[in-house]
Design a protein around this motif. Sequence first.
Motif, PDB file in Angstrom:
ATOM      1  N   THR A   1      -3.525  10.210  10.632  1.00  0.00           N
ATOM      2  CA  THR A   1      -2.706  10.077   9.425  1.00  0.00           C
ATOM      3  C   THR A   1      -2.230   8.651   9.176  1.00  0.00           C
ATOM      4  N   GLY A   2      -2.532   7.735  10.077  1.00  0.00           N
ATOM      5  CA  GLY A   2      -2.150   6.334   9.875  1.00  0.00           C
ATOM      6  C   GLY A   2      -0.903   5.969  10.647  1.00  0.00           C
ATOM      7  N   ASN A   3      -0.879   4.729  11.128  1.00  0.00           N
ATOM      8  CA  ASN A   3       0.254   4.275  11.926  1.00  0.00           C
ATOM      9  C   ASN A   3       0.886   3.009  11.365  1.00  0.00           C
ATOM     10  N   PHE A   4       0.688   2.769  10.079  1.00  0.00           N
ATOM     11  CA  PHE A   4       1.331   1.629   9.420  1.00  0.00           C
ATOM     12  C   PHE A   4       2.690   2.072   8.885  1.00  0.00           C
ATOM     13  N   GLY A   5       3.667   1.167   8.950  1.00  0.00           N
ATOM     14  CA  GLY A   5       4.922   1.437   8.261  1.00  0.00           C
ATOM     15  C   GLY A   5       4.660   1.460   6.765  1.00  0.00           C
ATOM     16  N   VAL A   6       5.000   2.567   6.100  1.00  0.00           N
ATOM     17  CA  VAL A   6       4.676   2.698   4.682  1.00  0.00           C
ATOM     18  C   VAL A   6       5.435   1.669   3.854  1.00  0.00           C
ATOM     19  N   LEU A   7       6.693   1.433   4.176  1.00  0.00           N
ATOM     20  CA  LEU A   7       7.453   0.432   3.428  1.00  0.00           C
ATOM     21  C   LEU A   7       6.802  -0.938   3.567  1.00  0.00           C
ATOM     22  N   GLU A   8       6.436  -1.308   4.777  1.00  0.00           N
ATOM     23  CA  GLU A   8       5.808  -2.607   5.006  1.00  0.00           C
ATOM     24  C   GLU A   8       4.474  -2.710   4.282  1.00  0.00           C
ATOM     25  N   ALA A   9       3.664  -1.655   4.365  1.00  0.00           N
ATOM     26  CA  ALA A   9       2.347  -1.685   3.725  1.00  0.00           C
ATOM     27  C   ALA A   9       2.474  -1.812   2.212  1.00  0.00           C
ATOM     28  N   LEU A  10       3.309  -0.958   1.607  1.00  0.00           N
ATOM     29  CA  LEU A  10       3.443  -0.987   0.150  1.00  0.00           C
ATOM     30  C   LEU A  10       4.076  -2.289  -0.336  1.00  0.00           C
ATOM     31  N   ALA A  11       5.076  -2.776   0.393  1.00  0.00           N
ATOM     32  CA  ALA A  11       5.720  -4.020  -0.017  1.00  0.00           C
ATOM     33  C   ALA A  11       4.763  -5.205   0.122  1.00  0.00           C
ATOM     34  N   THR A  12       3.964  -5.202   1.168  1.00  0.00           N
ATOM     35  CA  THR A  12       2.954  -6.260   1.331  1.00  0.00           C
ATOM     36  C   THR A  12       2.011  -6.274   0.134  1.00  0.00           C
ATOM     37  N   LEU A  13       1.534  -5.106  -0.252  1.00  0.00           N
ATOM     38  CA  LEU A  13       0.579  -5.024  -1.355  1.00  0.00           C
ATOM     39  C   LEU A  13       1.249  -5.255  -2.708  1.00  0.00           C
ATOM     40  N   ALA A  14       2.502  -4.850  -2.820  1.00  0.00           N
ATOM     41  CA  ALA A  14       3.218  -5.028  -4.087  1.00  0.00           C
ATOM     42  C   ALA A  14       3.500  -6.496  -4.381  1.00  0.00           C
ATOM     43  N   PHE A  15       3.774  -7.277  -3.355  1.00  0.00           N
ATOM     44  CA  PHE A  15       4.231  -8.661  -3.575  1.00  0.00           C
ATOM     45  C   PHE A  15       3.269  -9.729  -3.050  1.00  0.00           C
ATOM     46  N   HIS A  16       2.195  -9.309  -2.375  1.00  0.00           N
ATOM     47  CA  HIS A  16       1.274 -10.299  -1.804  1.00  0.00           C
ATOM     48  C   HIS A  16      -0.189  -9.953  -2.043  1.00  0.00           C
ATOM     49  N   TYR A  17      -0.431  -9.034  -2.981  1.00  0.00           N
ATOM     50  CA  TYR A  17      -1.805  -8.688  -3.339  1.00  0.00           C
ATOM     51  C   TYR A  17      -1.889  -8.622  -4.855  1.00  0.00           C
TER      52      TYR A  17
ATOM     53  N   ILE B   1      -0.614  14.639   6.242  1.00  0.00           N
ATOM     54  CA  ILE B   1      -1.844  15.388   6.505  1.00  0.00           C
ATOM     55  C   ILE B   1      -2.834  15.294   5.341  1.00  0.00           C
ATOM     56  N   PRO B   2      -2.366  15.346   4.074  1.00  0.00           N
ATOM     57  CA  PRO B   2      -3.325  15.230   2.970  1.00  0.00           C
ATOM     58  C   PRO B   2      -3.453  13.819   2.401  1.00  0.00           C
ATOM     59  N   GLN B   3      -2.717  12.854   2.972  1.00  0.00           N
ATOM     60  CA  GLN B   3      -2.775  11.458   2.522  1.00  0.00           C
ATOM     61  C   GLN B   3      -2.450  11.308   1.039  1.00  0.00           C
ATOM     62  N   PHE B   4      -1.292  11.796   0.648  1.00  0.00           N
ATOM     63  CA  PHE B   4      -0.810  11.597  -0.723  1.00  0.00           C
ATOM     64  C   PHE B   4      -0.139  10.234  -0.841  1.00  0.00           C
ATOM     65  N   MET B   5      -0.417   9.534  -1.931  1.00  0.00           N
ATOM     66  CA  MET B   5       0.405   8.382  -2.267  1.00  0.00           C
ATOM     67  C   MET B   5       1.784   8.887  -2.694  1.00  0.00           C
ATOM     68  N   PRO B   6       2.818   8.056  -2.567  1.00  0.00           N
ATOM     69  CA  PRO B   6       4.176   8.541  -2.881  1.00  0.00           C
ATOM     70  C   PRO B   6       4.310   9.132  -4.274  1.00  0.00           C
ATOM     71  N   GLY B   7       3.677   8.523  -5.267  1.00  0.00           N
ATOM     72  CA  GLY B   7       3.773   9.050  -6.626  1.00  0.00           C
ATOM     73  C   GLY B   7       3.152  10.431  -6.731  1.00  0.00           C
ATOM     74  N   SER B   8       2.029  10.640  -6.059  1.00  0.00           N
ATOM     75  CA  SER B   8       1.405  11.964  -6.065  1.00  0.00           C
ATOM     76  C   SER B   8       2.272  12.979  -5.341  1.00  0.00           C
TER      77      SER B   8
ATOM     78  N   ARG C   1      12.246  21.884   1.835  1.00  0.00           N
ATOM     79  CA  ARG C   1      11.888  20.466   1.835  1.00  0.00           C
ATOM     80  C   ARG C   1      10.370  20.338   1.847  1.00  0.00           C
ATOM     81  N   VAL C   2       9.893  19.238   1.300  1.00  0.00           N
ATOM     82  CA  VAL C   2       8.463  18.950   1.313  1.00  0.00           C
ATOM     83  C   VAL C   2       8.191  17.984   2.461  1.00  0.00           C
ATOM     84  N   ASP C   3       7.368  18.401   3.387  1.00  0.00           N
ATOM     85  CA  ASP C   3       7.075  17.585   4.572  1.00  0.00           C
ATOM     86  C   ASP C   3       5.568  17.535   4.770  1.00  0.00           C
ATOM     87  N   LEU C   4       4.920  16.561   4.160  1.00  0.00           N
ATOM     88  CA  LEU C   4       3.472  16.467   4.252  1.00  0.00           C
ATOM     89  C   LEU C   4       3.010  15.925   5.599  1.00  0.00           C
ATOM     90  N   ALA C   5       3.922  15.311   6.348  1.00  0.00           N
ATOM     91  CA  ALA C   5       3.562  14.786   7.656  1.00  0.00           C
ATOM     92  C   ALA C   5       3.653  15.850   8.740  1.00  0.00           C
TER      93      ALA C   5
END
Length: 333
Positions: free
Chosen positions: A133-149, A187-194, A207-211
């Motif tokens: 399911t991935g081991n990147f911090g989601v905040l770090e990943a999204l912020a990196t792409l939002a401001f540096h990509y 588990i289904p790899q949804f982006m936050p908006g989805s 509660r919704v817990d996709l992880a």
Amino acid sequence: MNKFLAALTLSLTLATPFAAAAPASIADSPEAQAFARDIAERHGFDAGSVLTQFAAVRPNASVLQLIAPPSTPAQRSWERYRPRFLNEQRINGGVRFWQDNAVALARARALYGVPEEVIVAIIGVETAYGRITGNFGVLEALATLAFHYPRRAEFFRAELEQFLLLARENGLDPLAVKGSFAGAIGIPQFMPGSQRRYAVDFDGDQRVDLAGSVDDAIGSVARFLEQHGWQAGQPVAVPAQLPGTPDAGLLQAGIRPSLRAGDLYARGIVAAAAPESTVTLVDLVSPERATEYWLGFENFYVITRYNRSSFYAMSVFQLAEEIRTAKMALAGR
């Protein structure tokens, strides 16, 4: 500084330009500061708290490396792509996943009209049934792409906003959530908006817990497909026989079905499709072998809303068929 140290310093600087140019933290980016003020104004966040979270993460060079297109794009090959997902491990794992979650899968099919095998196959392709399911911090990943990509900054800023809203709504620590390098979660790899638009509490725990909840993942995948136009009881794709190379215009018509099967038949393209069916002509290209052609129906297009690739959609479809066949074989023993 002696010549050796000077040369070494220059070499490291040239080899890691991102590290040399990157700000100390995400919070040091003027774009991040403007973003914090904006979501504070529009959504009632505390800008200082958002910047404090941004200060805890740094631009991630691995994220930028993984998201960037290769300098020399690889030649498309269905022959090489298919075995990544159509293999014994994924098929057998899918049968076990179906057996272990039969009640939730049957309920999802009854509620949303999506066959169990398709739900299972998507989860199998996305995360090997929740194992990867991935081991990147989601905040770090999204912020990196939002401001540096810059190439896709608008998209990832929107997803970062959605992620912070998601975390607030569900009482999550944004710094603790893990996911893919692109910020997909669970588990289904949804982006936050989805997740905010389509995910459902399918296990009834409020509660919704996709992880952590397989039931929530199953229900959410089914609802995603249903909301994108899944047609219950209708086909996904059928193989097509062509007299030769098709007209380029047929392939350029796009992934959304817009061609009439009867018209294609009149041009020599033969497939098990009703003449009035609206289809798309799918080419599965392989440099190692002749191109494989299929007709894709609306449900094929719906699968591409999960990942906009004909290879992806065909992998899901064929894996689903293999899982269903294997499960039926076991039941018949």
